[in-house]
Scaffold this motif. Structure first.
Motif, PDB file in Angstrom:
ATOM      1  N   ASN A  48      -0.065   6.651   9.487  1.00 37.93           N
ATOM      2  CA  ASN A  48      -0.696   5.641   8.641  1.00 37.93           C
ATOM      3  C   ASN A  48       0.121   5.259   7.409  1.00 37.93           C
ATOM      4  O   ASN A  48       0.162   4.085   7.037  1.00 37.93           O
ATOM      5  N   LEU A  49       0.765   6.249   6.775  1.00 37.81           N
ATOM      6  CA  LEU A  49       1.394   6.000   5.478  1.00 37.81           C
ATOM      7  C   LEU A  49       2.585   6.924   5.273  1.00 37.81           C
ATOM      8  O   LEU A  49       2.499   8.125   5.539  1.00 37.81           O
ATOM      9  N   ALA A  50       3.687   6.345   4.795  1.00 36.52           N
ATOM     10  CA  ALA A  50       4.857   7.118   4.389  1.00 36.52           C
ATOM     11  C   ALA A  50       5.097   6.880   2.905  1.00 36.52           C
ATOM     12  O   ALA A  50       5.194   5.732   2.462  1.00 36.52           O
ATOM     13  N   GLN A  51       5.166   7.966   2.126  1.00 34.22           N
ATOM     14  CA  GLN A  51       5.420   7.880   0.689  1.00 34.22           C
ATOM     15  C   GLN A  51       6.685   8.670   0.373  1.00 34.22           C
ATOM     16  O   GLN A  51       6.789   9.850   0.723  1.00 34.22           O
ATOM     17  N   LEU A  52       7.621   8.022  -0.313  1.00 35.71           N
ATOM     18  CA  LEU A  52       8.907   8.672  -0.578  1.00 35.71           C
ATOM     19  C   LEU A  52       9.374   8.399  -1.997  1.00 35.71           C
ATOM     20  O   LEU A  52       9.313   7.254  -2.476  1.00 35.71           O
ATOM     21  N   LEU A  90      12.071   5.939  10.449  1.00 36.25           N
ATOM     22  CA  LEU A  90      12.042   6.861  11.582  1.00 36.25           C
ATOM     23  C   LEU A  90      10.627   7.147  12.066  1.00 36.25           C
ATOM     24  O   LEU A  90      10.401   7.389  13.254  1.00 36.25           O
ATOM     25  N   PHE A  91       9.655   7.123  11.138  1.00 37.87           N
ATOM     26  CA  PHE A  91       8.286   7.469  11.510  1.00 37.87           C
ATOM     27  C   PHE A  91       7.393   6.254  11.727  1.00 37.87           C
ATOM     28  O   PHE A  91       6.232   6.402  12.106  1.00 37.87           O
ATOM     29  N   MET A  92       7.910   5.054  11.511  1.00 37.34           N
ATOM     30  CA  MET A  92       7.133   3.836  11.753  1.00 37.34           C
ATOM     31  C   MET A  92       7.347   3.362  13.181  1.00 37.34           C
ATOM     32  O   MET A  92       8.437   3.484  13.741  1.00 37.34           O
ATOM     33  N   SER A  94       7.428   0.312  14.217  1.00 40.07           N
ATOM     34  CA  SER A  94       8.259  -0.882  14.274  1.00 40.07           C
ATOM     35  C   SER A  94       8.756  -1.212  12.873  1.00 40.07           C
ATOM     36  O   SER A  94       8.271  -0.672  11.874  1.00 40.07           O
ATOM     37  N   GLN A  95       9.694  -2.126  12.832  1.00 38.80           N
ATOM     38  CA  GLN A  95      10.265  -2.557  11.558  1.00 38.80           C
ATOM     39  C   GLN A  95       9.204  -3.243  10.689  1.00 38.80           C
ATOM     40  O   GLN A  95       8.453  -4.086  11.180  1.00 38.80           O
ATOM     41  N   PRO A  96       9.090  -2.888   9.407  1.00 35.06           N
ATOM     42  CA  PRO A  96       8.158  -3.608   8.532  1.00 35.06           C
ATOM     43  C   PRO A  96       8.482  -5.102   8.472  1.00 35.06           C
ATOM     44  O   PRO A  96       9.646  -5.481   8.300  1.00 35.06           O
ATOM     45  N   ALA A  97       7.445  -5.912   8.620  1.00 33.46           N
ATOM     46  CA  ALA A  97       7.621  -7.365   8.553  1.00 33.46           C
ATOM     47  C   ALA A  97       7.249  -7.915   7.181  1.00 33.46           C
ATOM     48  O   ALA A  97       7.666  -9.015   6.819  1.00 33.46           O
ATOM     49  N   GLU A  98       6.460  -7.149   6.431  1.00 33.46           N
ATOM     50  CA  GLU A  98       6.044  -7.569   5.097  1.00 33.46           C
ATOM     51  C   GLU A  98       6.599  -6.589   4.072  1.00 33.46           C
ATOM     52  O   GLU A  98       6.456  -5.383   4.223  1.00 33.46           O
ATOM     53  N   VAL A  99       7.228  -7.127   3.029  1.00 31.99           N
ATOM     54  CA  VAL A  99       7.821  -6.292   1.991  1.00 31.99           C
ATOM     55  C   VAL A  99       7.553  -6.936   0.636  1.00 31.99           C
ATOM     56  O   VAL A  99       7.875  -8.110   0.430  1.00 31.99           O
ATOM     57  N   ARG A 119       4.876  -3.078   5.130  1.00 31.95           N
ATOM     58  CA  ARG A 119       3.862  -2.958   6.177  1.00 31.95           C
ATOM     59  C   ARG A 119       4.401  -3.571   7.463  1.00 31.95           C
ATOM     60  O   ARG A 119       5.032  -4.622   7.448  1.00 31.95           O
ATOM     61  N   ASN A 120       4.142  -2.897   8.586  1.00 26.49           N
ATOM     62  CA  ASN A 120       4.578  -3.434   9.872  1.00 26.49           C
ATOM     63  C   ASN A 120       3.402  -3.992  10.662  1.00 26.49           C
ATOM     64  O   ASN A 120       2.262  -4.017  10.182  1.00 26.49           O
ATOM     65  N   ALA A 121       3.675  -4.441  11.868  1.00 25.62           N
ATOM     66  CA  ALA A 121       2.645  -5.076  12.696  1.00 25.62           C
ATOM     67  C   ALA A 121       1.526  -4.113  13.062  1.00 25.62           C
ATOM     68  O   ALA A 121       0.393  -4.540  13.312  1.00 25.62           O
ATOM     69  N   GLU A 122       1.830  -2.814  13.093  1.00 25.26           N
ATOM     70  CA  GLU A 122       0.827  -1.797  13.414  1.00 25.26           C
ATOM     71  C   GLU A 122       0.001  -1.393  12.199  1.00 25.26           C
ATOM     72  O   GLU A 122      -0.801  -0.464  12.285  1.00 25.26           O
TER      73      GLU A 122
END
Length: 228
Positions: A48-52, A90-92, A94-99, A119-122
């Protein structure tokens, strides 16, 4: 420096039948390979979420050093952001489409801090904070339905902690050895040359990360001399 240069490098490599590989350590550490194997097997549920976070303290006294030097492609994004964005990607699925983001620059014109939300399509989210002028822990937390995974000192990590949602118990995962980080890069390159498609595909993740970094620098107005 950017996606156009990487695309050109990939085309030249294909033309001459050689293998091009990104040496960013997180793409090659056994720990991430093990965690991704378990993620792909469904052990963790939906991501659901990656925080770095990644923060270093670099003195502004010498603005000619590589961290702040525009002629040396300085700035937080290319120096430390690549590690954070690589773990996130690596954990998403697909590639984020919104930044969306905010970036701070210094007097030389390079970025020294940034806050990024992707955020990606998923509908998976990535939240990244970077700075070259404040010390932060190199900490990543990847949240799933069934658990969250915490990895500290993540650029060359060999240890992670999984905290399970159902009962809160902690599982320690060890894979690889931090000191061998560069050896894992060479081993993956050898496997790619030998025809291992899973290793060759690592460059696709690198291309996604470069695309994000190129967009973010453009949004922040960070342009290097070769790009003018």
């Amino acid at each position: 420096l950017n996606s156009a240069e990487l695309d050109e490098a990939r085309a030249i490599a294909d033309e001459h039948n050689v293998v091009l590989m990104d040496a960013t350590t997180v793409l090659h550490m056994p720990l991430y390979q093990e965690l991704r194997r378990r993620m792909d097997a469904g052990d963790f549920g939906r991501m659901n979420l990656a925080q770095l976070n990644f923060g270093s303290y670099k003195e502004y006294g010498d603005l000619t050093n590589r961290f702040f030097n525009r002629n040396l492609a300085g700035g937080a994004m290319l120096d430390i952001g690549v590690y954070a964005l690589s773990v996130m990607r690596l954990f998403m699925a697909s590639q984020p489409a919104e930044v969306v983001s905010l970036g701070n620059t210094c007097e030389t014109g390079v970025d020294v801090a940034g806050g990024i939300v992707c955020r990606n399509a998923e509908q998976q989210l990535g939240v990244v904070s970077l700075t070259l002028h404040s010390k932060q822990p190199k900490r990543s937390v990847i949240s799933f339905d069934k658990c969250y995974i915490e990895v500290n000192e993540y650029p060359r990590a060999d240890h992670a902690t999984i905290v399970w949602t159902a009962d809160g118990h902690r599982e320690e995962v060890h894979a690889g050895t931090e000191a061998y980080a560069l050896c894992y890069e060479m081993a993956d390159l050898e496997k790619a040359v030998a025809g291992d498609d899973s290793k060759r595909e690592l460059l696709d993740y690198a291309s996604d990360v470069m695309e994000l970094m190129t967009k973010l620098r453009a949004d922040w107005g960070v342009v290097y001399p070769e790009e003018e």
